[in-house]
Design a protein around this motif. Structure first.
Motif, PDB file in Angstrom:
ATOM      1  N   GLY A 257      12.640  -6.593  -9.203  1.00 56.87           N
ATOM      2  CA  GLY A 257      12.787  -5.031  -9.404  1.00 56.87           C
ATOM      3  C   GLY A 257      12.717  -4.320  -8.485  1.00 56.87           C
ATOM      4  O   GLY A 257      12.640  -4.493  -7.083  1.00 56.87           O
ATOM      5  N   LEU A 258      12.930  -3.083  -8.834  1.00 55.11           N
ATOM      6  CA  LEU A 258      13.380  -1.962  -7.666  1.00 55.11           C
ATOM      7  C   LEU A 258      12.043  -0.821  -7.980  1.00 55.11           C
ATOM      8  O   LEU A 258      12.334  -0.304  -8.984  1.00 55.11           O
ATOM      9  CB  LEU A 258      14.569  -1.385  -7.617  1.00 55.11           C
ATOM     10  CG  LEU A 258      14.970  -0.428  -6.652  1.00 55.11           C
ATOM     11  CD1 LEU A 258      14.758  -0.853  -5.481  1.00 55.11           C
ATOM     12  CD2 LEU A 258      16.325   0.158  -7.051  1.00 55.11           C
ATOM     13  N   TYR A 259      11.473  -0.433  -7.073  1.00 55.44           N
ATOM     14  CA  TYR A 259      10.118   0.352  -7.421  1.00 55.44           C
ATOM     15  C   TYR A 259      10.491   1.628  -6.456  1.00 55.44           C
ATOM     16  O   TYR A 259      10.977   1.578  -5.595  1.00 55.44           O
ATOM     17  CB  TYR A 259       9.165  -0.629  -7.474  1.00 55.44           C
ATOM     18  CG  TYR A 259       8.962  -1.628  -8.338  1.00 55.44           C
ATOM     19  CD1 TYR A 259       8.255  -1.476  -9.429  1.00 55.44           C
ATOM     20  CD2 TYR A 259       9.212  -2.609  -7.755  1.00 55.44           C
ATOM     21  CE1 TYR A 259       8.132  -2.640 -10.243  1.00 55.44           C
ATOM     22  CE2 TYR A 259       8.987  -3.973  -8.754  1.00 55.44           C
ATOM     23  CZ  TYR A 259       8.723  -3.941  -9.927  1.00 55.44           C
ATOM     24  OH  TYR A 259       8.684  -4.960 -10.741  1.00 55.44           O
ATOM     25  N   SER A 260       9.656   2.922  -7.135  1.00 53.97           N
ATOM     26  CA  SER A 260       9.564   3.935  -6.433  1.00 53.97           C
ATOM     27  C   SER A 260       8.078   4.065  -5.918  1.00 53.97           C
ATOM     28  O   SER A 260       7.152   3.680  -6.697  1.00 53.97           O
ATOM     29  CB  SER A 260       9.879   5.080  -7.125  1.00 53.97           C
ATOM     30  OG  SER A 260       9.440   6.310  -6.534  1.00 53.97           O
ATOM     31  N   ALA A 261       7.886   4.406  -4.612  1.00 53.11           N
ATOM     32  CA  ALA A 261       6.498   4.589  -4.156  1.00 53.11           C
ATOM     33  C   ALA A 261       5.835   5.721  -4.763  1.00 53.11           C
ATOM     34  O   ALA A 261       4.714   5.708  -4.843  1.00 53.11           O
ATOM     35  CB  ALA A 261       6.758   4.859  -2.438  1.00 53.11           C
ATOM     36  N   SER A 262       6.716   6.656  -5.149  1.00 57.10           N
ATOM     37  CA  SER A 262       5.846   7.813  -5.853  1.00 57.10           C
ATOM     38  C   SER A 262       5.468   7.201  -7.265  1.00 57.10           C
ATOM     39  O   SER A 262       4.308   7.818  -7.518  1.00 57.10           O
ATOM     40  CB  SER A 262       7.064   8.800  -5.925  1.00 57.10           C
ATOM     41  OG  SER A 262       7.555   9.614  -4.787  1.00 57.10           O
ATOM     42  N   LEU A 263       6.041   6.663  -7.788  1.00 58.01           N
ATOM     43  CA  LEU A 263       5.556   6.411  -9.220  1.00 58.01           C
ATOM     44  C   LEU A 263       4.538   5.099  -9.201  1.00 58.01           C
ATOM     45  O   LEU A 263       3.842   5.171  -9.911  1.00 58.01           O
ATOM     46  CB  LEU A 263       6.852   5.735 -10.121  1.00 58.01           C
ATOM     47  CG  LEU A 263       8.022   6.579 -10.330  1.00 58.01           C
ATOM     48  CD1 LEU A 263       9.077   6.016 -11.112  1.00 58.01           C
ATOM     49  CD2 LEU A 263       7.349   7.723 -11.221  1.00 58.01           C
TER      50      LEU A 263
ATOM     51  N   SER B  32       2.384   4.952  -6.890  1.00 56.32           N
ATOM     52  CA  SER B  32       1.101   5.813  -6.652  1.00 56.32           C
ATOM     53  C   SER B  32       0.171   5.937  -7.676  1.00 56.32           C
ATOM     54  O   SER B  32      -0.930   6.557  -7.522  1.00 56.32           O
ATOM     55  CB  SER B  32       1.389   6.723  -5.442  1.00 56.32           C
ATOM     56  OG  SER B  32       2.069   7.868  -6.273  1.00 56.32           O
ATOM     57  N   ILE B  33       0.680   6.046  -8.821  1.00 55.06           N
ATOM     58  CA  ILE B  33      -0.184   6.241 -10.115  1.00 55.06           C
ATOM     59  C   ILE B  33      -1.383   5.299 -10.042  1.00 55.06           C
ATOM     60  O   ILE B  33      -2.335   5.556 -10.335  1.00 55.06           O
ATOM     61  CB  ILE B  33       0.714   6.431 -11.216  1.00 55.06           C
ATOM     62  CG1 ILE B  33       1.696   7.433 -11.127  1.00 55.06           C
ATOM     63  CG2 ILE B  33      -0.263   6.540 -12.524  1.00 55.06           C
ATOM     64  CD1 ILE B  33       2.526   7.493 -12.209  1.00 55.06           C
ATOM     65  N   ALA B  34      -0.967   3.856  -9.793  1.00 55.62           N
ATOM     66  CA  ALA B  34      -1.984   2.818  -9.697  1.00 55.62           C
ATOM     67  C   ALA B  34      -2.833   3.107  -8.737  1.00 55.62           C
ATOM     68  O   ALA B  34      -3.961   2.744  -8.686  1.00 55.62           O
ATOM     69  CB  ALA B  34      -1.095   1.614  -9.464  1.00 55.62           C
ATOM     70  N   LEU B  35      -2.508   3.594  -7.448  1.00 50.10           N
ATOM     71  CA  LEU B  35      -3.433   3.961  -6.207  1.00 50.10           C
ATOM     72  C   LEU B  35      -4.405   4.965  -6.668  1.00 50.10           C
ATOM     73  O   LEU B  35      -5.675   5.126  -6.658  1.00 50.10           O
ATOM     74  CB  LEU B  35      -2.639   4.400  -5.165  1.00 50.10           C
ATOM     75  CG  LEU B  35      -3.396   4.767  -3.815  1.00 50.10           C
ATOM     76  CD1 LEU B  35      -4.491   3.682  -3.576  1.00 50.10           C
ATOM     77  CD2 LEU B  35      -2.568   5.254  -2.845  1.00 50.10           C
ATOM     78  N   VAL B  36      -3.965   5.924  -7.469  1.00 46.14           N
ATOM     79  CA  VAL B  36      -4.899   7.078  -8.088  1.00 46.14           C
ATOM     80  C   VAL B  36      -5.960   6.497  -8.886  1.00 46.14           C
ATOM     81  O   VAL B  36      -7.058   6.887  -9.086  1.00 46.14           O
ATOM     82  CB  VAL B  36      -4.002   8.424  -8.615  1.00 46.14           C
ATOM     83  CG1 VAL B  36      -4.951   9.347  -9.357  1.00 46.14           C
ATOM     84  CG2 VAL B  36      -3.080   9.045  -7.920  1.00 46.14           C
TER      85      VAL B  36
ATOM     86  N   LEU C   9      -1.359  -0.485   1.126  1.00 48.54           N
ATOM     87  CA  LEU C   9      -1.877  -0.285  -0.044  1.00 48.54           C
ATOM     88  C   LEU C   9      -1.018  -0.409  -1.278  1.00 48.54           C
ATOM     89  O   LEU C   9      -1.232  -0.984  -2.392  1.00 48.54           O
ATOM     90  CB  LEU C   9      -2.504   1.076  -0.135  1.00 48.54           C
ATOM     91  CG  LEU C   9      -3.786   1.344   0.800  1.00 48.54           C
ATOM     92  CD1 LEU C   9      -4.285   2.730   0.733  1.00 48.54           C
ATOM     93  CD2 LEU C   9      -4.806   0.535   0.429  1.00 48.54           C
ATOM     94  N   LEU C  10       0.290   0.118  -1.186  1.00 48.79           N
ATOM     95  CA  LEU C  10       1.142   0.183  -2.408  1.00 48.79           C
ATOM     96  C   LEU C  10       1.794  -0.914  -2.464  1.00 48.79           C
ATOM     97  O   LEU C  10       1.818  -1.667  -3.767  1.00 48.79           O
ATOM     98  CB  LEU C  10       2.185   1.152  -1.875  1.00 48.79           C
ATOM     99  CG  LEU C  10       1.739   2.845  -2.141  1.00 48.79           C
ATOM    100  CD1 LEU C  10       3.002   3.528  -1.649  1.00 48.79           C
ATOM    101  CD2 LEU C  10       1.029   3.264  -3.453  1.00 48.79           C
ATOM    102  N   LEU C  11       1.995  -1.817  -1.378  1.00 45.26           N
ATOM    103  CA  LEU C  11       2.464  -3.383  -1.644  1.00 45.26           C
ATOM    104  C   LEU C  11       1.571  -4.157  -2.135  1.00 45.26           C
ATOM    105  O   LEU C  11       1.985  -4.918  -3.141  1.00 45.26           O
ATOM    106  CB  LEU C  11       2.923  -3.822  -0.252  1.00 45.26           C
ATOM    107  CG  LEU C  11       4.422  -2.939   0.312  1.00 45.26           C
ATOM    108  CD1 LEU C  11       4.512  -3.444   2.008  1.00 45.26           C
ATOM    109  CD2 LEU C  11       5.553  -3.373  -0.296  1.00 45.26           C
ATOM    110  N   THR C  12       0.390  -3.933  -1.937  1.00 48.10           N
ATOM    111  CA  THR C  12      -0.930  -4.880  -2.546  1.00 48.10           C
ATOM    112  C   THR C  12      -0.592  -4.508  -3.797  1.00 48.10           C
ATOM    113  O   THR C  12      -1.071  -5.629  -4.725  1.00 48.10           O
ATOM    114  CB  THR C  12      -2.005  -4.562  -1.738  1.00 48.10           C
ATOM    115  OG1 THR C  12      -2.100  -4.980  -0.396  1.00 48.10           O
ATOM    116  CG2 THR C  12      -2.963  -5.787  -2.190  1.00 48.10           C
TER     117      THR C  12
END
Length: 523
Positions: free
Chosen positions: A142-148, A150-154, A275-278
C-alpha cells in the motif's frame, strides 16, 4: 508478527526500515539521486537479508500534498461511485495518486456528503522509487500518507479537543495537521528553521495556519485553536518560551518519550517518523492512495500463500483422515479377532451339547434340507386353485357358456387326441414316466395347463352369436398377463376346406355347441 519493510519517502530521500518480531529496526537513508537509487537497489538485493519477497509499505511525507473539503450529493451505488470518480478527475487530473474520505453529512436541507479530497500533486517525486520497486518485483502492500496516518496517532494520544492542530517535526519538515471533531480537515508541511536543534518558526507557522483556517471558514471567529506540539523533552522549555498562548490559540506540549510509550516504542525518538511507521506496521489500514500496478506482485504473493495454505490444510486433512481410517481398521481387526474367538467358543459349546445328546435318527444338515424342501413344496407346488378361481370369474361374466369337463395338468400341456381317435386309456403309474422334482415345484414353480370342454347356448342355432360369446369368454381370461388362452376347437369349423350343409327353409331350433379351450399358466 509477519516481517515487513517500511519506506518513509520525502522530497529528497527515502528511509528504509525492517519490521521484525514486532519491533522497528534501524533505518537507513538513501538520497533521491542516482547514487542513492543504486545503494537502495543493493540494499534490497542483499542475499543475506532476503528482502525481495518481503511486503513493502510506502509512507509519503511530501509538501506537494493537497487537501480539499467539498460537498457532494448523497448518492449511493454505482452512480455515487461514478460521481466520486468524476470529481476526483476534475480536481486532480495529472496524478494517479488521489483519493477521498467521507467526513459526514451536511446539516443543510439536502444533507449532502462532506468529503475530504486529497492527492499527491507531484507524482514525479515517487516515480524513481516506484520504478525501482517494480523492476525488482517488490510486493507493495500500500501507499500511505503521513497526514492521514496521523489520525491514529491522535487517537493513541487521546487528544479530544474540538479544534486541534497537531504539530510534529518529521524528516520532511514541520507538519501541521488540523482536526475538527477527531477528523482530518487540512494538513500542510513547511521547512523547519532550526536553531540549536529547536524549530524556532513553529509559532509563526502556527499563526499562518490559523489565519488560513479562519479565512476558509474552517475555523470560526472566536474559536480557540488548541495546538499540540510533539517534541523531545530537551526542547520543551525553549518551545514554551517561543509559543505564547493568545486569545484564539492555546499551546500544549507533549514529550516524544511519553508519545513513544503510548505507541509502544521502547526507546526515545527525536522525530515523529518512527511513531507513524510503528502505527502503520502494527495495524496497517487500507491503502490511502491506489498503488496501481505496484500492488500486483503483492496480490500474486497473497494468492500464492493462500494456495500454499490451502494445500497444507488439505494435506493435513488427508493425513487426519488416513490416521482415522487406520485407527478404525485396527479397531475393526481387534473386533474381528474377538468375533472369531467368540465363534470358536460357541462352536465348542455346540459340540459339547451335541455330544451329550443321544444319537439322532437323521443328521442336522439332512433335517435342514428336508425343512427347505418342505417349504419350497408348500410355497411353489402346483395346485389348480388359482386357475379355477380365474375360470369361475370368467364363467360368471358369460352366462351363455357352461362347463362340461376340465382336465388339469402340472407342467406343459399334454398333446390333445384327434377327434377320430378314441381317448387314451388311463396310464398305469407303475409303468408311466415318473414325476420330476420340477413338477413338485423344486427349485421353481412349474407351469400349469387346464383344458376346458364347454357348451355354448345357441338360440335359433345362431352360430354368429355363439362365436361372439366364445370370443368374449376367451378375452376375459386373456386379461391376465400370465395366462395364455387358446381356442383349440370351435363349435363351427371355419376352415376353407370344410363343407357346410343344411336346409335354410327348415325352422331354426334352439341348441348347444361344444368347444374346447386350453389355458396355460406361467408362474
Amino acid at each position: 508478527m509477519f516481517r515487513k519493510q517500511l519506506f518513509y519517502i520525502t522530497s529528497d530521500h527515502l528511509c528504509a526500515y525492517d519490521w521484525r518480531h514486532g519491533e522497528l529496526g534501524e533505518g537507513q537513508a538513501f538520497e533521491a539521486n542516482a547514487a542513492g537509487l543504486e545503494a537502495f537497489a543493493a540494499w534490497l538485493e542483499d542475499p543475506f537479508q532476503q528482502r525481495l519477497d518481503v511486503p513493502a509499505y510506502l509512507l509519503v511525507d511530501l509538501i506537494e500534498e493537497d487537501f480539499q473539503r467539498q460537498l457532494l450529493p448523497h448518492v449511493r451505488g454505482k452512480a455515487g461511485r461514478a460521481l466520486l470518480a468524476r470529481r476526483l478527475g476534475q480536481l486532480y487530473r495529472d496524478t494517479p495518486y488521489r483519493g477521498s474520505t467521507l467526513l459526514g453529512r451536511d446539516s443543510a436541507a439536502r444533507r449532502d456528503d462532506q468529503r475530504l479530497f486529497f492527492a499527491l500533486t507531484n507524482p514525479s517525486l515517487l516515480q524513481a522509487w516506484t520504478a525501482l520497486l517494480e523492476q525488482l518485483q517488490i510486493p507493495v502492500a500500500g501507499l500511505y500518507s503521513a497526514s492521514l496516518l496521523s489520525i491514529a496517532l491522535v487517537k493513541q494520544l487521546t487528544l479530544t479537543q474540538r479544534h486541534l492542530l497537531l504539530v510534529t517535526q518529521q524528516s520532511g519538515g514541520l507538519r501541521q495537521s488540523y482536526y475538527e471533531g477527531g477528523q482530518l480537515r487540512f494538513s500542510r508541511q513547511t521547512v523547519a528553521i532550526a536553531l540549536d536543534g529547536v524549530a524556532v518558526n513553529i509559532a509563526l507557522e502556527t499563526e499562518k495556519t490559523r489565519q488560513f483556517l479562519t479565512s476558509t471558514r474552517m475555523l470560526e471567529r472566536g474559536d480557540v485553536l488548541h495546538t499540540v506540539i510533539l517534541a523531545p523533552q530537551a526542547q520543551l522549555p525553549k518551545l514554551e518560551l517561543l509559543c505564547e498562548n493568545g486569545v484564539e490559540v492555546a499551546y500544549h506540549f507533549i514529550d516524544l518519550q511519553f508519545a513513544s510509550e503510548r505507541v509502544g516504542l521502547p526507546h526515545t525518538l527525536t522525530l515523529a517518523d518512527q511513531l507513524l511507521l510503528t502505527l502503520l506496521a502494527r495495524h496497517p489500514p487500507a491503502s490511502h492512495y491506489p498503488p496501481g500496478d505496484l500492488a500486483r506482485y503483492y496480490h500474486y504473493q497473497r494468492a500464492r500463500k493462500t494456495l500454499y495454505g490451502s494445500s497444507v490444510l488439505i494435506g493435513a486433512s488427508a493425513l487426519l483422515w488416513c490416521a482415522a481410517m487406520l485407527l478404525g481398521g485396527l479397531d475393526d481387526e481387534a473386533g474381528l479377532a474377538q468375533l472369531h474367538q467368540e465363534t470358536a467358543i460357541y462352536q465348542q459349546r455346540y459340540r459339547n451339547v451335541m455330544a451329550s445328546l443321544p444319537p439322532a435318527p437323521a443328521k442336522t444338515h439332512n433335517m435342514k434340507a428336508a425343512v427347505t424342501l418342505e417349504h419350497m413344496i408348500a410355497t411353489q407346488a402346483p395346485e389348480p386353485g388359482r386357475l379355477l378361481a380365474l375360470l369361475s370369474a370368467a364363467l360368471d361374466q358369460a352366462p351363455q357358456v357352461k362347463l362340461a369337463q376340465l382336465h388339469w395338468n402340472a407342467g406343459p400341456p399334454p398333446a390333445r387326441a384327434s377327434a377320430s381317435q378314441p381317448p387314451p386309456a388311463q396310464a398305469n403309474p407303475a409303468n408311466g414316466p415318473l414325476p420330476t422334482s420340477r413338477d413338485a415345484g423344486i427349485p421353481a414353480a412349474p407351469p400349469q395347463a387346464l383344458r376346458l370342454e364347454l357348451d355354448v347356448d345357441m338360440p335359433g342355432n345362431d352360430y354368429r352369436g355363439a362365436l361372439s360369446a366364445i370370443t368374449a369368454f376367451a378375452q376375459s381370461l386373456a386379461r391376465n398377463r400370465r395366462l395364455v388362452v387358446a381356442i383349440e376347437e370351435a363349435p363351427l369349423d371355419l376352415r376353407p376346406s370344410a363343407s357346410l350343409s343344411g336346409k335354410s327353409a327348415a325352422p331354426a331350433q334352439d341348441g348347444q355347441a361344444r368347444f374346447t379351450v386350453l389355458l396355460v399358466w406361467q408362474p
